[in-house]
Design an enzyme around this catalytic site. Structure first.
Site, PDB file in Angstrom:
ATOM      1  N   CYS A  72       0.818  -1.228   0.000  1.00 22.63           N
ATOM      2  CA  CYS A  72       0.000   0.000   0.000  1.00 22.63           C
ATOM      3  C   CYS A  72       0.844   1.266   0.000  1.00 22.63           C
ATOM      4  O   CYS A  72       0.651   2.152  -0.837  1.00 22.63           O
ATOM      5  CB  CYS A  72      -0.992  -0.003   1.161  1.00 22.63           C
ATOM      6  SG  CYS A  72      -0.290   0.147   2.815  1.00 22.63           S
ATOM      7  N   HIS A 122      -2.982   1.356   6.846  1.00 22.44           N
ATOM      8  CA  HIS A 122      -3.165   1.251   5.392  1.00 22.44           C
ATOM      9  C   HIS A 122      -3.280   2.649   4.808  1.00 22.44           C
ATOM     10  O   HIS A 122      -3.730   3.578   5.475  1.00 22.44           O
ATOM     11  CB  HIS A 122      -4.434   0.449   5.083  1.00 22.44           C
ATOM     12  CG  HIS A 122      -4.629   0.141   3.627  1.00 22.44           C
ATOM     13  ND1 HIS A 122      -3.766  -0.661   2.915  1.00 22.44           N
ATOM     14  CD2 HIS A 122      -5.578   0.543   2.747  1.00 22.44           C
ATOM     15  CE1 HIS A 122      -4.192  -0.748   1.651  1.00 22.44           C
ATOM     16  NE2 HIS A 122      -5.295  -0.026   1.532  1.00 22.44           N
ATOM     17  N   HIS A 134      -5.542   1.784  -4.414  1.00 22.34           N
ATOM     18  CA  HIS A 134      -4.670   1.210  -3.392  1.00 22.34           C
ATOM     19  C   HIS A 134      -4.237  -0.191  -3.783  1.00 22.34           C
ATOM     20  O   HIS A 134      -4.755  -0.789  -4.718  1.00 22.34           O
ATOM     21  CB  HIS A 134      -5.363   1.217  -2.026  1.00 22.34           C
ATOM     22  CG  HIS A 134      -6.523   0.271  -1.906  1.00 22.34           C
ATOM     23  ND1 HIS A 134      -6.748  -0.481  -0.789  1.00 22.34           N
ATOM     24  CD2 HIS A 134      -7.527  -0.046  -2.758  1.00 22.34           C
ATOM     25  CE1 HIS A 134      -7.836  -1.216  -0.954  1.00 22.34           C
ATOM     26  NE2 HIS A 134      -8.326  -0.966  -2.142  1.00 22.34           N
TER      27      HIS A 134
END
Length: 158
Positions: A72, A122, A134
């Site tokens: 990520c 994240h 993402h």
């Protein structure tokens, strides 16, 4: 940079009442033609968003920073690097480096940080319409998804 003029410098005979009223409520006034902070998404943010979108389908790999595999924060680091900006390696470090903004001020290209308590776990790039680009997890690929949690913070890369 937002061009803001603090109220005391605006005091004049003609505008004293409205300026004083604004000062009493703690406001600032924008200079004519200035862009407010909420509208000031930098051009490099749009470029970073386009870079991330161009990586659609690239496989997730823990610790990868591109150009063909990403985790990520590797995707956000890579996308912003291509747009001329440097970000640190992890999602938490990226959050710490960005200018924190409200959900109502978010713009395409801003970073979206998912958190539990004070820990960021994240990050993705805001694409508009409550969606992010993402690289979600092992076994997945770079993709466009709806923001699935209310536990998010937003950051603007400086």
């Amino acid at each position: 940079m937002t061009a803001q003029i603090h109220v005391p410098s605006l005091l004049s005979r003609a505008g004293a009442v409205s300026a004083l009223t604004l000062a009493a409520v703690g406001g600032t006034m924008l200079a004519p033609g200035a862009v407010s902070e909420a509208q000031a998404a930098p051009a490099y943010a749009g470029k970073a968003l386009n870079v991330a979108a161009s990586k659609k389908g690239a496989p997730y790999k823990y610790g990868a920073v591109g150009p063909s595999r990403f985790d990520c924060s590797g995707l956000t680091l890579y996308s912003y690097k291509k747009a001329g900006k440097t970000l640190p390696r992890t999602a938490q470090q990226q959050y710490n480096k960005t200018r924190h903004i409200s959900a109502s001020s978010r713009q395409k290209g801003d970073l979206v940080f998912f958190h539990r308590g004070s820990n960021v776990y994240h990050v993705g790039i805001y694409a508009g319409n409550n969606k992010i680009w993402h690289s979600p997890k092992s076994g997945s690929v770079v993709k466009l998804d709806k923001i699935w949690s209310k536990s998010v913070w937003y950051g603007r890369v400086r």
